[in-house]
Design an enzyme around this catalytic site. Structure first.
Site, PDB file in Angstrom:
ATOM      1  N   ASP A  53       0.903  -1.054  -0.020  1.00 25.77           N
ATOM      2  CA  ASP A  53       0.012  -0.001   0.054  1.00 25.77           C
ATOM      3  C   ASP A  53       0.523   1.021  -0.091  1.00 25.77           C
ATOM      4  OD1 ASP A  53      -2.841   1.040   0.596  1.00 25.77           O
ATOM      5  OD2 ASP A  53      -1.438   2.218   1.954  1.00 25.77           O
ATOM      6  N   TYR A  58       3.599   9.794   0.030  1.00 27.95           N
ATOM      7  CA  TYR A  58       4.336   9.231   1.133  1.00 27.95           C
ATOM      8  C   TYR A  58       6.130   9.803   0.520  1.00 27.95           C
ATOM      9  CZ  TYR A  58       0.323   6.468   2.586  1.00 27.95           C
ATOM     10  OH  TYR A  58      -0.792   6.117   3.224  1.00 27.95           O
ATOM     11  N   GLU A 120      -7.905   9.442  -2.012  1.00 24.12           N
ATOM     12  CA  GLU A 120      -7.461   9.137  -0.810  1.00 24.12           C
ATOM     13  C   GLU A 120      -8.446   9.762   0.126  1.00 24.12           C
ATOM     14  OE1 GLU A 120      -3.158   9.481   1.596  1.00 24.12           O
ATOM     15  OE2 GLU A 120      -3.211   9.754  -0.637  1.00 24.12           O
ATOM     16  N   ASN A 170     -11.162   6.601   3.309  1.00 24.56           N
ATOM     17  CA  ASN A 170     -11.776   7.728   4.286  1.00 24.56           C
ATOM     18  C   ASN A 170     -13.274   8.309   3.799  1.00 24.56           C
ATOM     19  OD1 ASN A 170      -9.737   7.893   6.373  1.00 24.56           O
ATOM     20  ND2 ASN A 170      -8.532   8.758   4.490  1.00 24.56           N
ATOM     21  N   TYR A 219      -6.629   0.684   7.610  1.00 25.40           N
ATOM     22  CA  TYR A 219      -5.241   1.135   8.046  1.00 25.40           C
ATOM     23  C   TYR A 219      -5.051   1.443   9.474  1.00 25.40           C
ATOM     24  CZ  TYR A 219      -7.382   6.085   7.852  1.00 25.40           C
ATOM     25  OH  TYR A 219      -7.916   7.231   8.054  1.00 25.40           O
ATOM     26  N   TRP A 230      -0.656  14.843  15.088  1.00 30.62           N
ATOM     27  CA  TRP A 230      -1.632  14.198  14.142  1.00 30.62           C
ATOM     28  C   TRP A 230      -2.356  13.024  14.767  1.00 30.62           C
ATOM     29  CZ3 TRP A 230      -1.165   9.441  11.901  1.00 30.62           C
ATOM     30  CH2 TRP A 230       0.138   8.788  11.919  1.00 30.62           C
ATOM     31  N   ASN A 276      10.382  -1.986  10.170  1.00 33.02           N
ATOM     32  CA  ASN A 276      11.407  -2.837  11.058  1.00 33.02           C
ATOM     33  C   ASN A 276      11.337  -4.445  10.463  1.00 33.02           C
ATOM     34  OD1 ASN A 276      11.807  -4.677  13.375  1.00 33.02           O
ATOM     35  ND2 ASN A 276      12.106  -3.189  14.465  1.00 33.02           N
TER      36      ASN A 276
END
Length: 313
Positions: A53, A58, A120, A170, A219, A230, A276
Site C-alpha cells: 500500500d 508518501y 485518498e 476515508n 489502516y 496528528w 522494522n
C-alpha cells in the site's frame, strides 16, 4: 475462516482479488532515512507479502517501484503476483487531473499499471504544486469538488488499463452512496480504506460495505504512533491492551498478531506499516492459528468508537 499464507486473498467485486495482509509504506520524509522503504518492501516480498500500500504523498513510490522491479529481476516474483495500491491526492480531484496524476505515479514506480487506485480523501485541496496549500493564517485552502466527476475520471483510468481496480478511502456512508447512486455508474468502488482496529471496529460501515460488495481495508490496524501533532493520544496504546495480550499468551503470539488476526477473521484487509524487518516478519505470522468465536467477541467488546487518526484537516 480458515486462512493460509498461500490463500489469504479476498475477491473484489470486479473479479480481481486483494491479499488480506499488506505492507503499509506511509512515511514522514523528514524523519525516514533514505532507502528504508526500499529495504522494507524487499524484506516484505521475501517474507511472503504480495500487497503493498503506497501513495504519491508518501514521497517513496520510487523506492517501492525499485524494490518490486529488483525482486522481479531476481525471479522471486512476477509483476502479476504483486498487488500495489496507489492513491489520488486531494489537490488532484478535478477530472482533468486524475489520469495525469496516475500516469505520474506509474512513471515514478516504473510500472505499467497499479492494481488498485483510490481517492485518498473525499474532500479536495486547491489544485497546484503545493500538496498542503495554506493561506496566510496557516489554514488549509479547500477546493469545491464534484466527487461523481472525479469518479468518472477514475473509471476512465480503469478502462485505459492504468488501474485494474478502483476504490476510495476515508469515505463515510453518505459519500459512498453518492458514488453508488450516480446516474450512469460504470464501476462501483471495490474497496474503502479506513481506520479500523479493535478500538475502532467500524461495525455500521463494515455492514454497509458488505451489503454493497465493498471490501474494507483497515489502516492503522495496530493503532498508530503517539505523535501528538496528528494522533489522538487520549486513547491508550492498543498493543498494551490486557485482553489482546492475554489471548496472545495462549497462542504464543504478540498483541499485534492477535489484533491483525481479529481483523482478517472479520474479512477486513489489513495494511500494518512497519520499516522494522523483525516486525514485518512477525506481522506475517498470523495464518497458522484461528481465534475462537468467544475470543472474537471479547475483542469486539474492546471497541471505543475512537479514532487515533483524527484527520483534523
Amino acid at each position: 475462516m480458515n486462512l493460509t499464507a498461500e490463500s489469504h486473498r479476498v475477491p473484489l467485486s470486479d473479479g480481481n482479488s486483494i491479499p488480506l495482509l499488506g505492507l503499509g509504506t506511509y512515511a514522514d520524509p523528514q524523519k525516514t532515512p533514505k532507502g528504508s522503504c526500499l529495504e522494507s518492501v524487499k524484506t516484505a516480498i521475501d517474507t511472503g507479502y504480495r500487497h503493498i500500500d503506497g501513495a504519491f504523498v508518501y514521497y517513496n513510490e520510487h523506492e517501492v517501484g525499485q524494490a518490486i522491479r529488483e525482486k522481479i529481476a531476481e525471479g522471486k516474483i512476477k509483476r502479476e503476483d504483486i498487488f500495489y495500491c496507489g492513491k489520488l491526492w486531494n489537490t488532484c480531484h478535478p477530472p482533468e487531473l486524475v489520469r495525469p496524476t496516475l500516469e505520474k505515479t506509474l512513471k515514478i514506480l516504473q510500472l505499467d499499471y497499479v492494481d488498485l487506485y483510490i481517492i485518498e480523501l473525499p474532500m479536495a485541496f486547491k489544485p497546484g504544486d503545493a500538496l498542503y496549500p495554506k493561506d496566510e493564517n496557516g489554514k488549509f485552502i479547500y477546493h469545491e469538488t464534484n466527487l461523481c466527476a472525479t469518479w468518472e475520471a477514475m473509471e476512465a483510468c480503469k478502462d485505459a488499463g492504468l488501474a485494474k481496480s478502483i476504490g476510495v478511502s476515508n469515505f463515510n456512508r453518505r459519500q459512498l452512496e453518492m458514488i453508488l447512486n450516480k446516474p450512469g455508474l460504470k464501476y462501483k468502488p471495490v474497496s474503502n480504506q479506513v481506520e479500523c482496529h479493535p478500538y475502532f471496529t467500524q461495525p455500521k460501515l463494515l455492514e454497509f460495505c458488505r451489503q454493497h460488495d465493498i471490501v474494507i481495508v483497515g489502516y492503522s490496524p495496530l493503532g498508530t504512533s503517539r505523535d501528538e501533532t496528528w494522533v489522538n493520544v487520549s486513547s491508550p496504546p492498543l498493543l498494551k491492551d490486557p485482553v489482546l495480550n492475554a489471548i496472545g499468551k495462549k497462542y504464543k503470539k504478540t498483541a499485534a498478531q492477535i489484533a491483525l488476526r481479529f481483523s482478517i477473521q472479520r474479512g477486513v484487509v489489513v495494511i500494518p506499516k512497519s520499516f522494522n524487518p523483525q516486525r514485518i516478519r512477525e506481522n506475517f505470522q498470523i495464518f497458522d492459528f484461528s481465534l475462537t468465536e468467544k475470543e472474537m467477541k471479547e475483542i469486539e467488546a474492546l471497541n471505543k468508537n475512537v479514532r487515533y487518526v483524527e484527520l483534523l484537516m
